[in-house]
Motif scaffolding. Structure first.
Motif, PDB file in Angstrom:
ATOM      1  N   PRO A   1     -32.480 -10.426  16.201  1.00 62.48           N
ATOM      2  CA  PRO A   1     -33.765 -10.965  15.718  1.00 62.48           C
ATOM      3  C   PRO A   1     -34.697  -9.904  15.129  1.00 62.48           C
ATOM      4  N   GLU A   2     -34.426  -8.624  15.416  1.00 58.62           N
ATOM      5  CA  GLU A   2     -35.296  -7.552  14.885  1.00 58.62           C
ATOM      6  C   GLU A   2     -35.340  -7.567  13.358  1.00 58.62           C
ATOM      7  N   VAL A   3     -34.313  -8.143  12.732  1.00 59.38           N
ATOM      8  CA  VAL A   3     -34.304  -8.172  11.259  1.00 59.38           C
ATOM      9  C   VAL A   3     -35.517  -8.935  10.724  1.00 59.38           C
ATOM     10  N   MET A   4     -36.028  -9.890  11.512  1.00 57.41           N
ATOM     11  CA  MET A   4     -37.188 -10.678  11.057  1.00 57.41           C
ATOM     12  C   MET A   4     -38.428  -9.796  10.921  1.00 57.41           C
ATOM     13  N   LYS A   5     -38.594  -8.846  11.828  1.00 57.16           N
ATOM     14  CA  LYS A   5     -39.740  -7.924  11.768  1.00 57.16           C
ATOM     15  C   LYS A   5     -39.661  -7.091  10.492  1.00 57.16           C
ATOM     16  N   ILE A   6     -38.428  -6.652  10.168  1.00 57.29           N
ATOM     17  CA  ILE A   6     -38.244  -5.836   8.956  1.00 57.29           C
ATOM     18  C   ILE A   6     -38.537  -6.678   7.709  1.00 57.29           C
ATOM     19  N   LEU A   7     -38.058  -7.923   7.727  1.00 54.79           N
ATOM     20  CA  LEU A   7     -38.261  -8.805   6.567  1.00 54.79           C
ATOM     21  C   LEU A   7     -39.743  -9.080   6.309  1.00 54.79           C
ATOM     22  N   GLU A   8     -40.522  -9.020   7.385  1.00 52.12           N
ATOM     23  CA  GLU A   8     -41.963  -9.291   7.286  1.00 52.12           C
ATOM     24  C   GLU A   8     -42.624  -8.422   6.218  1.00 52.12           C
ATOM     25  N   THR A   9     -42.155  -7.176   6.107  1.00 49.04           N
ATOM     26  CA  THR A   9     -42.787  -6.253   5.150  1.00 49.04           C
ATOM     27  C   THR A   9     -41.811  -5.822   4.044  1.00 49.04           C
ATOM     28  N   GLN A  10     -40.660  -6.499   3.976  1.00 52.86           N
ATOM     29  CA  GLN A  10     -39.652  -6.107   2.996  1.00 52.86           C
ATOM     30  C   GLN A  10     -40.154  -6.358   1.572  1.00 52.86           C
ATOM     31  N   GLU A  11     -40.095  -5.319   0.744  1.00 54.78           N
ATOM     32  CA  GLU A  11     -40.530  -5.479  -0.650  1.00 54.78           C
ATOM     33  C   GLU A  11     -39.385  -6.056  -1.481  1.00 54.78           C
ATOM     34  N   ALA A  12     -39.721  -6.595  -2.636  1.00 59.02           N
ATOM     35  CA  ALA A  12     -38.699  -7.139  -3.529  1.00 59.02           C
ATOM     36  C   ALA A  12     -37.742  -6.030  -3.958  1.00 59.02           C
ATOM     37  N   GLY A  13     -36.470  -6.366  -4.059  1.00 56.81           N
ATOM     38  CA  GLY A  13     -35.446  -5.394  -4.464  1.00 56.81           C
ATOM     39  C   GLY A  13     -34.734  -5.868  -5.724  1.00 56.81           C
ATOM     40  N   ALA A  14     -33.403  -5.811  -5.703  1.00 54.73           N
ATOM     41  CA  ALA A  14     -32.602  -6.186  -6.882  1.00 54.73           C
ATOM     42  C   ALA A  14     -33.012  -7.566  -7.382  1.00 54.73           C
TER      43      ALA A  14
ATOM     44  N   GLN B   1     -41.523 -22.101   0.396  1.00 53.63           N
ATOM     45  CA  GLN B   1     -42.300 -22.756  -0.667  1.00 53.63           C
ATOM     46  C   GLN B   1     -41.988 -22.230  -2.059  1.00 53.63           C
ATOM     47  N   GLU B   2     -41.598 -20.962  -2.133  1.00 50.90           N
ATOM     48  CA  GLU B   2     -41.196 -20.391  -3.427  1.00 50.90           C
ATOM     49  C   GLU B   2     -39.876 -19.666  -3.216  1.00 50.90           C
ATOM     50  N   PRO B   3     -38.941 -19.767  -4.149  1.00 53.38           N
ATOM     51  CA  PRO B   3     -37.647 -19.089  -3.977  1.00 53.38           C
ATOM     52  C   PRO B   3     -37.763 -17.588  -4.260  1.00 53.38           C
ATOM     53  N   LEU B   4     -38.296 -16.865  -3.273  1.00 54.87           N
ATOM     54  CA  LEU B   4     -38.569 -15.432  -3.479  1.00 54.87           C
ATOM     55  C   LEU B   4     -37.377 -14.549  -3.122  1.00 54.87           C
ATOM     56  N   GLY B   5     -36.266 -15.168  -2.749  1.00 56.62           N
ATOM     57  CA  GLY B   5     -35.075 -14.391  -2.429  1.00 56.62           C
ATOM     58  C   GLY B   5     -34.499 -14.776  -1.077  1.00 56.62           C
ATOM     59  N   LEU B   6     -33.235 -14.394  -0.865  1.00 60.21           N
ATOM     60  CA  LEU B   6     -32.537 -14.757   0.373  1.00 60.21           C
ATOM     61  C   LEU B   6     -33.245 -14.191   1.609  1.00 60.21           C
ATOM     62  N   GLY B   7     -33.712 -12.941   1.510  1.00 62.36           N
ATOM     63  CA  GLY B   7     -34.390 -12.324   2.653  1.00 62.36           C
ATOM     64  C   GLY B   7     -35.632 -13.108   3.036  1.00 62.36           C
ATOM     65  N   HIS B   8     -36.368 -13.540   2.039  1.00 63.16           N
ATOM     66  CA  HIS B   8     -37.581 -14.316   2.292  1.00 63.16           C
ATOM     67  C   HIS B   8     -37.235 -15.669   2.904  1.00 63.16           C
ATOM     68  N   ALA B   9     -36.142 -16.285   2.425  1.00 60.63           N
ATOM     69  CA  ALA B   9     -35.712 -17.587   2.973  1.00 60.63           C
ATOM     70  C   ALA B   9     -35.406 -17.441   4.466  1.00 60.63           C
ATOM     71  N   ILE B  10     -34.703 -16.378   4.825  1.00 57.24           N
ATOM     72  CA  ILE B  10     -34.339 -16.176   6.234  1.00 57.24           C
ATOM     73  C   ILE B  10     -35.604 -15.943   7.076  1.00 57.24           C
ATOM     74  N   TRP B  11     -36.526 -15.168   6.531  1.00 57.64           N
ATOM     75  CA  TRP B  11     -37.787 -14.881   7.234  1.00 57.64           C
ATOM     76  C   TRP B  11     -38.562 -16.167   7.517  1.00 57.64           C
TER      77      TRP B  11
END
Ligand code: UTP
Length: 288
Positions: free
Chosen positions: A210-223, A104-114
């Motif tokens: 698929p474990e990367v999705m769990k990490i993305l769940e709490t991933q904070e904004a970076g660069a 819904q919002e372009p919050l970054g590639l990691g968020h898109a994958i999540w």
């Protein structure tokens, strides 16, 4: 080892570098000669044996879904006029083999994958960034899938670029190198100039567990204030195998205008019916 059956295509970005062209038309629908970037990426995934295509879209991106549907009126009119409709064959995805979900919002590639987590489920999956145009035979994802069969774990495509350009990309901290395979010891997104651990960057092709999705769940904004896939992947290093695969082929950064024009010229020159005309035109322009 589970085969890779699902590919995720993040297509929810704003495409600001191509404005005003991308105000209404998604960047991923811009053509290289006569085929949109997104279709090259989907063809690459299909060639690698991937069956299910997941598109993470956003507002204004509906024409991507239309592109992969049947165009009844167009097809009918072409048939009535005796025109060959086979050119449209590659644009129809198999029924039930595509999913469109919205970031819904372009919050970054990691968020898109999540945003694709429920569709991906508990299986390893591929990611293809359509604005990175990888041209080769076999295709980039097929080369990576072959490496995955031997190595398992997580794989990223790895590409050498001039050191001074690394600050725009995710960069690999490399370990041992064996032919096309490089061990990944660390990853850093958009390192400050002069701090990159190598000149090996991530040009937008991944096979991840698929474990990367769990990490993305709490991933904070970076660069850049965006939720970065690179930061989430970096946390998997040491816990799961992680390798880079050097692609044997040509890469065009079609997120940049220069790379986009280069891809168009290169592919036009590859076409027998266009080569002479394009060469003549390019030489004429260069001499003007
Ligand atoms: P880019 O950063 O190259 O695309 O993201 P962008 O943000 O659309 O382009 P510019 O920089 O404003 O010109 C790489 C890929 O990730 C997707 C983009 O659509 C593109 O395919 N993306 C990026 C998302 O899906 N969501 C995001 O929040 C960011």
């Amino acid at each position: 080892m589970k085969p890779i059956r699902t590919a995720v295509f993040p297509v929810a970005g704003l495409g600001t570098r191509f404005l005003p062209a991308t105000k209404v038309v998604p960047k991923e629908m811009l053509p290289i000669v006569d085929k949109p970037l997104i279709q090259y990426a989907v063809d690459e995934a299909i060639e690698a044996g991937i069956e299910h295509m997941v598109f993470v879209t956003g507002r204004g991106k509906d024409i991507i879904e239309d592109h992969f549907d049947i165009a009844y009126e167009l097809q009918h009119t072409m048939e009535v006029r005796g025109k060959d409709v086979s050119i449209l064959d590659g644009t129809r995805l198999k029924p039930g083999k595509s999913t469109f979900t919205r970031q819904q919002e372009p919050l970054g590639l990691g968020h898109a994958i999540w945003c694709a987590r429920d569709v991906v489920g508990d299986d390893p999956f591929a990611i293809l960034l359509p604005d990175e145009f990888m041209h080769g035979s076999p295709g980039c994802m097929k080369q990576m899938a072959a490496a995955y069969e031997r190595l398992g774990g997580n794989l990223v495509c790895a590409l050498e670029i001039p050191m001074e350009k690394t600050s725009s990309y995710g960069v690999i901290d490399p370990g041992k190198r064996d032919g096309a395979i490089t061990e990944v010891k660390g990853l850093v997104e958009k390192p400050a100039p002069g701090t990159a651990p190598s000149n090996l960057i991530l040009p937008g092709r991944y096979i991840l567990q698929p474990e990367v999705m769990k990490i993305l769940e709490t991933q904070e904004a970076g660069a850049g204030g965006e939720i970065q896939l690179t930061d989430a992947m970096a946390q998997m290093i040491g816990k799961q195998p992680f390798h880079g695969v050097t692609f044997d082929g040509r890469r065009f950064d079609c997120g940049s205008k220069t790379g986009y024009i280069e891809a168009n010229l290169a592919l036009a020159l590859d076409r027998a019916e266009m080569r002479d005309g394009i060469r003549e035109m390019a030489l004429r322009l260069l001499n003007e």
